[in-house]
Design a protein around this motif. Structure first.
Motif, PDB file in Angstrom:
ATOM      1  N   UNK A   1     -45.737  15.409  21.169  1.00 49.10           N
ATOM      2  CA  UNK A   1     -45.016  15.159  19.923  1.00 49.10           C
ATOM      3  C   UNK A   1     -45.948  14.721  18.795  1.00 49.10           C
ATOM      4  N   UNK A   2     -45.644  15.206  17.607  1.00 50.92           N
ATOM      5  CA  UNK A   2     -46.367  14.752  16.414  1.00 50.92           C
ATOM      6  C   UNK A   2     -45.479  13.912  15.513  1.00 50.92           C
ATOM      7  N   UNK A   3     -44.193  13.814  15.870  1.00 50.98           N
ATOM      8  CA  UNK A   3     -43.262  12.947  15.134  1.00 50.98           C
ATOM      9  C   UNK A   3     -42.437  12.160  16.145  1.00 50.98           C
ATOM     10  N   UNK A   4     -41.866  11.059  15.668  1.00 54.91           N
ATOM     11  CA  UNK A   4     -41.006  10.243  16.535  1.00 54.91           C
ATOM     12  C   UNK A   4     -39.791  11.038  16.992  1.00 54.91           C
ATOM     13  N   UNK A   5     -39.289  11.917  16.140  1.00 52.28           N
ATOM     14  CA  UNK A   5     -38.137  12.732  16.501  1.00 52.28           C
ATOM     15  C   UNK A   5     -38.499  13.686  17.648  1.00 52.28           C
ATOM     16  N   UNK A   6     -39.659  14.291  17.588  1.00 56.63           N
ATOM     17  CA  UNK A   6     -40.089  15.176  18.669  1.00 56.63           C
ATOM     18  C   UNK A   6     -40.306  14.398  19.966  1.00 56.63           C
ATOM     19  N   UNK A   7     -40.738  13.162  19.854  1.00 62.47           N
ATOM     20  CA  UNK A   7     -41.001  12.325  21.026  1.00 62.47           C
ATOM     21  C   UNK A   7     -39.738  12.099  21.852  1.00 62.47           C
ATOM     22  N   UNK A   8     -38.564  12.257  21.232  1.00 56.99           N
ATOM     23  CA  UNK A   8     -37.295  12.063  21.932  1.00 56.99           C
ATOM     24  C   UNK A   8     -37.045  13.139  22.988  1.00 56.99           C
ATOM     25  N   UNK A   9     -37.775  14.228  22.943  1.00 57.14           N
ATOM     26  CA  UNK A   9     -37.551  15.342  23.856  1.00 57.14           C
ATOM     27  C   UNK A   9     -38.247  15.156  25.186  1.00 57.14           C
ATOM     28  N   UNK A  10     -38.665  16.292  25.771  1.00 56.13           N
ATOM     29  CA  UNK A  10     -39.375  16.234  27.043  1.00 56.13           C
ATOM     30  C   UNK A  10     -38.486  16.093  28.257  1.00 56.13           C
ATOM     31  N   UNK A  11     -37.186  16.323  28.133  1.00 61.47           N
ATOM     32  CA  UNK A  11     -36.271  16.184  29.268  1.00 61.47           C
ATOM     33  C   UNK A  11     -36.611  17.241  30.319  1.00 61.47           C
ATOM     34  N   UNK A  12     -36.711  16.805  31.586  1.00 56.43           N
ATOM     35  CA  UNK A  12     -37.005  17.727  32.669  1.00 56.43           C
ATOM     36  C   UNK A  12     -35.951  18.846  32.701  1.00 56.43           C
TER      37      UNK A  12
END
Length: 407
Positions: free
Chosen positions: A171-182
Motif C-alpha cells: 500500500x502507498x496510502x492508508x486506504x489501500x492498507x485496508x485491503x490484503x484480505x486473503x
C-alpha cells in the motif's frame, strides 16, 4: 479502576432476537454447507461412512466446539456478528481476547496492537494517536503502521469500524492498507459490524446461552500501565464476571503467561480451577520439541502440581506421525497421564490445506493434502488425543463432528 460494565449497545441488543441460538428459536444448529462439503471430500472409509450418516441430523450446541474469535473465517473477529454466527453454528463456548484502552477499559481484541489491521483507524482522525503512523511501501520496504488499543480511550474505540483482519503490504496510502484480505476469506459480512467491550461480550454471550473463555492478552506496553499492574489487569478480567453474576463454572480464563494462570489459581480459585494455560513454547524456548520432554520448561506433572487443570497447545503440539498415521505426541500422552484436560487451537485458521496446512499442522504436514483433512485432524484430536474441546474459526465443522460422535 474505572467501572467496566457499560450497558450492551442498542444495536447489539436489537440484533439478538433474530440471531439467538437455534435451539432458542425452536430449531437445531445451523451447520451450513461446509461440513457436508468436507465429508464428501474424505477418502472412502469408516470415518466417511460414519460422518455421512450424520449429515441429516439436527445438531445441538456443544462445549466441545469453541468459537475462536467468534467465526472469523468469514466475519470480522471479536464482533457481535462474528460471535452470533459462532453461536448459530453450535459453539457452546465463545472467546473474548481481552486487552485494555488508554483509560484501562477492557475490550475484545486479539492483540493490544492490532487496530491498524482489524479496524479502520488509519482512515480516521484517530490515526494521529497511533504509536506508529502509516508509512507507505517504498522499494523493498513494506507498508507499516502500529495502532494500539492503549493509544485511545474507550469512547474513541467505540467510534471505530471493525474489518476483516488484513493489510496490504504494498500500500502507498492508508486506504489501500485496508485491503490484503486473503482470497479464502470475505468482506461480505463486515458492513456495520459491532465492536465489543469485555463486559458487552459477557452480556452478549450470556444472552446467547453460551459459556465464556476470555484470554488475557500479553500487554505490549510496559507494566504497570498508568498504575495498573499485571495482577490488577488479571483481576479486572475476573471482576467483570463477578459483577455480571456469572457462575465461575461457566468461565475458562486463558493466558499464555503461566504467571497469570497461577495468579487466578491463588487469588480467584473458583475461576482458577478452570484457568487454561495456553502453550506456545516453540516461540519462547530454543530447541523446544513436544516429543522430547528434556526440552520442556515444565513437565505436565509439574503443571498439575501447580494447580493447572487445563492446557491449550496448538494442534501441531498435540499430534505426531506414527506408522503413517496421526497419533498423540509425547506432550499429549504425558498431559493425559498427569490428569490435565487438553484444548486444541485453532482449526480452519489456515485456509485451504492443499499445501500441508502451514504452521498449525507442521507435525503432521506429510499427511495433510486437502481440506478434508480438517476432519481427519479433528478425529485424531478427539479420539486419539482425547481433547476436551477444539477452537475453530468456523465452529460448524467441529460442532457437526461432535454431534455425530456424541461428544
Amino acid at each position: 479502576m474505572p467501572a467496566r460494565r457499560p450497558v450492551l449497545s442498542a444495536a447489539i441488543l436489537a440484533a439478538l432476537p433474530g440471531l439467538a441460538p437455534a435451539q432458542e428459536a425452536g430449531g437445531g444448529v445451523e451447520y451450513g454447507p461446509r461440513p457436508a462439503y468436507l465429508v464428501n471430500k474424505l477418502d472412502e472409509g469408516a470415518l466417511k461412512d460414519e460422518l455421512s450418516a450424520c449429515l441429516g441430523q439436527t445438531g445441538s450446541p456443544t462445549a466441545f466446539s469453541i468459537g475462536h474469535r467468534g467465526a472469523p473465517l468469514m466475519f470480522p473477529e471479536h464482533t457481535a456478528e462474528s460471535n452470533r454466527a459462532a453461536a448459530r453454528m453450535g459453539a457452546g463456548i465463545l472467546e473474548c481476547d481481552v486487552t485494555f484502552t488508554e483509560d484501562k477499559e477492557l475490550v475484545c481484541r486479539h492483540a493490544q496492537d492490532d487496530l491498524h489491521t482489524t479496524t479502520n483507524i488509519l482512515t480516521t482522525d484517530l490515526a494521529q494517536e497511533c504509536t506508529a503512523p502509516f508509512t507507505a511501501a517504498e522499494g523493498d520496504t513494506e507498508a507499516s503502521a502500529e495502532c494500539r488499543a492503549s493509544d485511545i480511550t474507550l469512547e474513541e474505540f467505540r467510534t471505530l469500524s471493525p474489518k476483516m483482519d488484513s493489510f496490504d503490504a504494498a500500500a502507498t496510502t492508508a486506504e489501500e492498507f485496508q485491503g490484503g484480505v486473503e482470497p479464502w476469506r470475505t468482506v461480505l459480512y463486515s458492513d456495520g459490524a459491532q465492536l465489543l467491550t469485555h463486559a458487552e461480550s459477557i452480556e452478549l454471550f450470556d444472552a446467547l446461552g453460551v459459556d465464556f473463555t476470555p484470554e488475557l492478552k500479553a500487554p505490549v506496553v510496559e507494566m504497570p500501565f498508568d498504575g495498573m499492574s499485571q495482577e490488577d489487569y488479571a483481576q479486572a478480567l475476573i471482576d467483570d464476571y463477578v459483577e455480571a453474576g456469572i457462575d465461575p463454572s461457566r468461565v475458562w480464563p486463558q493466558s499464555f503467561q503461566l504467571e497469570d494462570v497461577l495468579y487466578w489459581i491463588e487469588n480467584a480459585p473458583e475461576f482458577g480451577a478452570q484457568a487454561v494455560y495456553l502453550m506456545d513454547e516453540d516461540a519462547t524456548v530454543e530447541g523446544y520439541d513436544p516429543n522430547d520432554p528434556e526440552t520442556w520448561p515444565q513437565t505436565m506433572a509439574e503443571l498439575k502440581e501447580m494447580g493447572v487443570n487445563y492446557i491449550a497447545p496448538p494442534i501441531w503440539m498435540l499430534l505426531t506421525v506414527e506408522d503413517g498415521e496421526m497419533a498423540p505426541s509425547a506432550l499429549a500422552r504425558e498431559a493425559e497421564a498427569a490428569g490435565l484436560e487438553m484444548i486444541a487451537w485453532s482449526l480452519e485458521r489456515s485456509g485451504p490445506l492443499a499445501d500441508g496446512g502451514g504452521w498449525y499442522y507442521q507435525s503432521v504436514s506429510d499427511l495433510i493434502d486437502g481440506d478434508e483433512d480438517y476432519l481427519n485432524v479433528v478425529d485424531a484430536l478427539a479420539q486419539d488425543v482425547g481433547v476436551a474441546g477444539i477452537f475453530s474459526d468456523w465452529p460448524a465443522t467441529v460442532t457437526f463432528y461432535a454431534n455425530c460422535k456424541g461428544l
